[in-house]
Enzyme design. Sequence first.
Site, mmCIF file in Angstrom:
data_model
loop_
_atom_site.group_PDB
_atom_site.id
_atom_site.type_symbol
_atom_site.label_atom_id
_atom_site.label_comp_id
_atom_site.label_asym_id
_atom_site.label_seq_id
_atom_site.Cartn_x
_atom_site.Cartn_y
_atom_site.Cartn_z
ATOM 1 C CB CYS A 12 -0.903 0.018 1.235
ATOM 2 S SG CYS A 12 -2.167 -1.267 1.231
ATOM 3 N NE ARG A 17 4.475 -0.314 3.619
ATOM 4 C CZ ARG A 17 3.508 -1.219 3.523
ATOM 5 N NH1 ARG A 17 2.680 -1.203 2.516
ATOM 6 N NH2 ARG A 17 3.386 -2.165 4.448
ATOM 7 C CB VAL A 61 6.558 -6.822 11.127
ATOM 8 C CG1 VAL A 61 5.927 -8.204 10.937
ATOM 9 C CG2 VAL A 61 6.060 -6.194 12.411
#
Length: 316
Positions: A12, A17, A61
């Site tokens: 997304c 990111r 993560v």
Amino acid sequence: MPRGARFPAGGCAIGTRPVDLFLFGLKELGAEIDIDEGYVVAKAPKGGLVGAHITFPKVSVGATHTILMAATLARGTTIIENAAQEPEITNVAECLVAMGAKISGIGTRTLTVEGVEKLHGATVDVIPDRIETGTFAMAAAMTGGNVLLKGARPEHLQAALDILARTGVELTVEPEGLRVHRNSNGIQSVDVETDPFPGFPTDLQAQFMALMTMANGTSQIRETIFENRYMHVAELVRFGADISVDGQLATVHGKSQLKGAQVMATDLRASVSLVIAGLAAKGETVVNRIYHLDRGFERLEDKLSRCGAEIERVAG
């Protein structure tokens, strides 16, 4: 990893990111990595990956998952410090152990992996989706429902449930799962800040914001994980919500009633926040670009319909 692998980054568009932590960890294990026209080209050295002491500069993560899996077949010992502690990390680690991996420190910030030559098959239970659990809990709260979430694991999203309880929602752990029931006093405004596990999940921020649009009073939401995760704000405003954003801080002035609207999904979690807002809004709501939604919620309309929602998927 394969001798040579070529893959693009994706996901997304909720902010920067970077995959730098993934690449950093793999390089520490001896991987040869190049960037070619926007693609990451990764190769394992001829003798395979080698264990290393890896300290992540921040919690990730995805990077923890990647390095944990890579280290299981690397030669020697790998120590991963500042590892993510999300339940999904624990589930993957326990899966790897069942397949023959040697991992200690599961569930902590430091994971130690003793490399093995090979893994074998195993039968492993996948944990329930805690974000789906939280989403349905907030949908029940927003619509004034009384819903039993079968198989839910409250310990996997305790921070979110604690916040939800403060809004006035009744949460009861039953043998089959978690019951969510909104009392007759309406929703009370609560401030929240997203954080890595065990904090309030960034993946529930949009859903919680939708809930706060109908709360009594004013709430503030601070997003600390992604710098562009407020794209749903403009769409919630189409329902009549009163929201203002200043950097990473969103201020929500609650209203008693939203109105149905034509809205557009901008990312996975934003899309479901629009769906639950539509459930509570007066009139009809149409959510466009739901391909975002389908990446994270299986048969959402079917599950909500079984709870009494008037919702359908329209082709076009």
